[in-house]
Design an enzyme around this catalytic site. Structure first.
Site, PDB file in Angstrom:
ATOM      1  CG  HIS A  80     -33.498  30.273 -15.990  1.00 13.05           C
ATOM      2  ND1 HIS A  80     -34.329  30.021 -17.061  1.00 13.05           N
ATOM      3  CD2 HIS A  80     -34.153  31.204 -15.247  1.00 13.05           C
ATOM      4  CE1 HIS A  80     -35.418  30.748 -16.972  1.00 13.05           C
ATOM      5  NE2 HIS A  80     -35.343  31.490 -15.881  1.00 13.05           N
ATOM      6  CG  ASP A  82     -35.099  26.431 -18.241  1.00 15.09           C
ATOM      7  OD1 ASP A  82     -34.310  27.138 -17.591  1.00 15.09           O
ATOM      8  OD2 ASP A  82     -36.131  25.937 -17.741  1.00 15.09           O
ATOM      9  CG  ASP A 110     -38.368  34.023 -17.317  1.00 14.57           C
ATOM     10  OD1 ASP A 110     -37.269  33.791 -16.783  1.00 14.57           O
ATOM     11  OD2 ASP A 110     -39.429  33.446 -16.990  1.00 14.57           O
ATOM     12  CD  GLU A 143     -36.073  29.451 -12.928  1.00  9.93           C
ATOM     13  OE1 GLU A 143     -36.365  30.162 -11.947  1.00  9.93           O
ATOM     14  OE2 GLU A 143     -36.796  29.403 -13.957  1.00  9.93           O
ATOM     15  CD  GLU A 144     -39.122  29.409 -16.449  1.00  9.27           C
ATOM     16  OE1 GLU A 144     -39.952  29.303 -15.518  1.00  9.27           O
ATOM     17  OE2 GLU A 144     -38.689  30.497 -16.869  1.00  9.27           O
ATOM     18  CG  ASP A 167     -34.969  34.370 -13.441  1.00  8.20           C
ATOM     19  OD1 ASP A 167     -35.678  34.774 -14.377  1.00  8.20           O
ATOM     20  OD2 ASP A 167     -35.157  33.271 -12.882  1.00  8.20           O
ATOM     21  CG  HIS A 349     -43.695  32.193 -17.296  1.00  5.15           C
ATOM     22  ND1 HIS A 349     -43.845  31.387 -16.174  1.00  5.15           N
ATOM     23  CD2 HIS A 349     -42.363  32.361 -17.452  1.00  5.15           C
ATOM     24  CE1 HIS A 349     -42.652  31.089 -15.690  1.00  5.15           C
ATOM     25  NE2 HIS A 349     -41.741  31.675 -16.457  1.00  5.15           N
TER      26      HIS A 349
END
Length: 375
Positions: A80, A82, A110, A143-144, A167, A349
């Protein structure tokens, strides 16, 4: 250039280009792409894919879909575009074999490590000149926070039935064969405002109601398959006003849908019980499923695809279950067995997120093996 264990000397000219891989990752990390703001990343990866000879398309949600002709049915390679916040103005720092941020932001490994792995895996496979499988690349948006891009993906543009989602945390031989369902919980609480110093008796504090709810909800680690969390509480205007409104934002998830349903019953029971004790307040509760759990058999063709590529590197797959969701949840729900693997990233994150370059390189080597057919 490092050589993963088990690789034979006569394959050196077919290995990914580590310097190019790391440069690509750093270039991508420097492009701001928080969820909903992926246009610059889209332009960059679309240009790179076209330069590699892929045909690039976009669906109505502007997910990137790219196709490469080759042998056999298409294999899906996905990541992804984002990142989460704080993810603007990232300053990547390479220290030996570790890439990190300066500590003021996330790194964005990520999932930009996943994007870089796909780009390098395709490039190095094509450079080897030995032919390639047919490939479909999916780089999703947003995605997040709910797999929004995958939910809006135009699956009529996809023909592949097996593939890999780059991912997941850790080394690329970490293969996630089981992941949870997730329900998102939001609640708007309306009490009654009043002057806190003059007539507090007339007020109904929405924040106190929210606290009452939070104190009764089953939160944290419920069992090995099930978790629950309220990650955001907002409310009130000023310290001298009884707060009229509050907002709760949370979730619960489980790899067992029966357990997921049990947690939902408990959540609703708590909200109903608290609401009954505050007749002058209003509580609007919404619980919505955002993705479904999956369990992939270790004998499936998708697992065999990954295992074949890993075997060419002298690695064995390590099968794992996770508490996190990914685009794989949506793909599998739609009949596409695309399984997450590690991308060399640790501490998703967080501002101490890192990429381990040797594992990033292994990811690109595995991707190259998939594209080339792991001959």
């Amino acid at each position: 250039m490092p050589r993963p264990a088990g690789d034979s000397p006569d394959r050196e000219d077919q290995l990914p280009n580590q310097d190019r891989l790391v440069k690509t990752l750093i270039d991508l990390i420097r492009i701001d792409s928080p969820s909903g703001e992926e246009d610059a990343m889209d332009r960059e990866v679309s240009s790179r894919l076209e330069a590699l000879g892929l045909k690039v398309f976009h669906d109505s949600y502007q997910n990137v879909i790219a196709k490469l002709d080759g042998n056999g049915p298409p294999v899906i390679l996905s990541a992804h575009l984002d990142t989460v916040e704080p993810g603007r103005g990232i300053k990547p720092i390479l220290e030996g074999d570790v890439l990190r941020s300066d500590g003021s932001t996330i790194l964005g490994g990520d999932c930009k490590a996943g994007v870089a792995i796909v780009l390098e895996g395709i490039a190095s496979a094509l450079e080897s000149g030995g032919g390639n499988r047919a490939i479909e690349v999916i780089f999703s948006r947003h995605e997040e926070g709910g797999l929004v891009g995958a939910h809006n993906l135009d699956f009529s543009m996809i023909s592949g039935k097996e593939g890999i989602v780059f991912d997941a945390e850790g080394a690329p031989n970490r293969v996630t064969v089981s992941a949870p369902s997730q329900n998102v919980v939001t609640a708007h609480i309306t009490g009654r405002a009043a002057h806190a110093g003059v007539e507090p008796e007339k007020g109904v504090s929405a924040l106190l109601i929210a606290a009452d709810i939070l104190g009764k909800l089953p939160l944290g680690r419920i069992d090995e398959e099930t978790t629950a969390n309220v990650g955001r509480l907002e409310g009130g205007l000023k310290r001298n006003i009884i707060p009229e409104s509050a907002f709760l934002d949370g979730e619960f998830r489980s790899r067992s849908n029966e357990k997921l349903a049990d947690v939902e019953r408990k959540f609703r029971g708590v909200f109903d019980e608290v609401a009954s004790r505050y007749p002058d307040a209003k509580i609007d509760l919404d619980i919505t499923n955002t993705y479904q759990a999956y369990h992939v058999d270790q004998t499936s063709p998708a697992v065999a695809l990954i295992g074949q590529a890993l075997a060419g590197m002298g690695l064995d797959p390590v099968f794992e279950s996770t508490g996190g969701g990914s685009d794989a949840n949506v793909f599998i729900e739609r009949g596409i067995t695309a399984i997450p693997v590690g991308i060399g990233v640790r501490d998703f994150h967080t501002t101490w997120e890192t990429v381990l370059i040797p594992e990033l390189f292994q990811g690109a080597q595995m991707c190259q093996g998939v594209v080339s057919g792991a001959k």
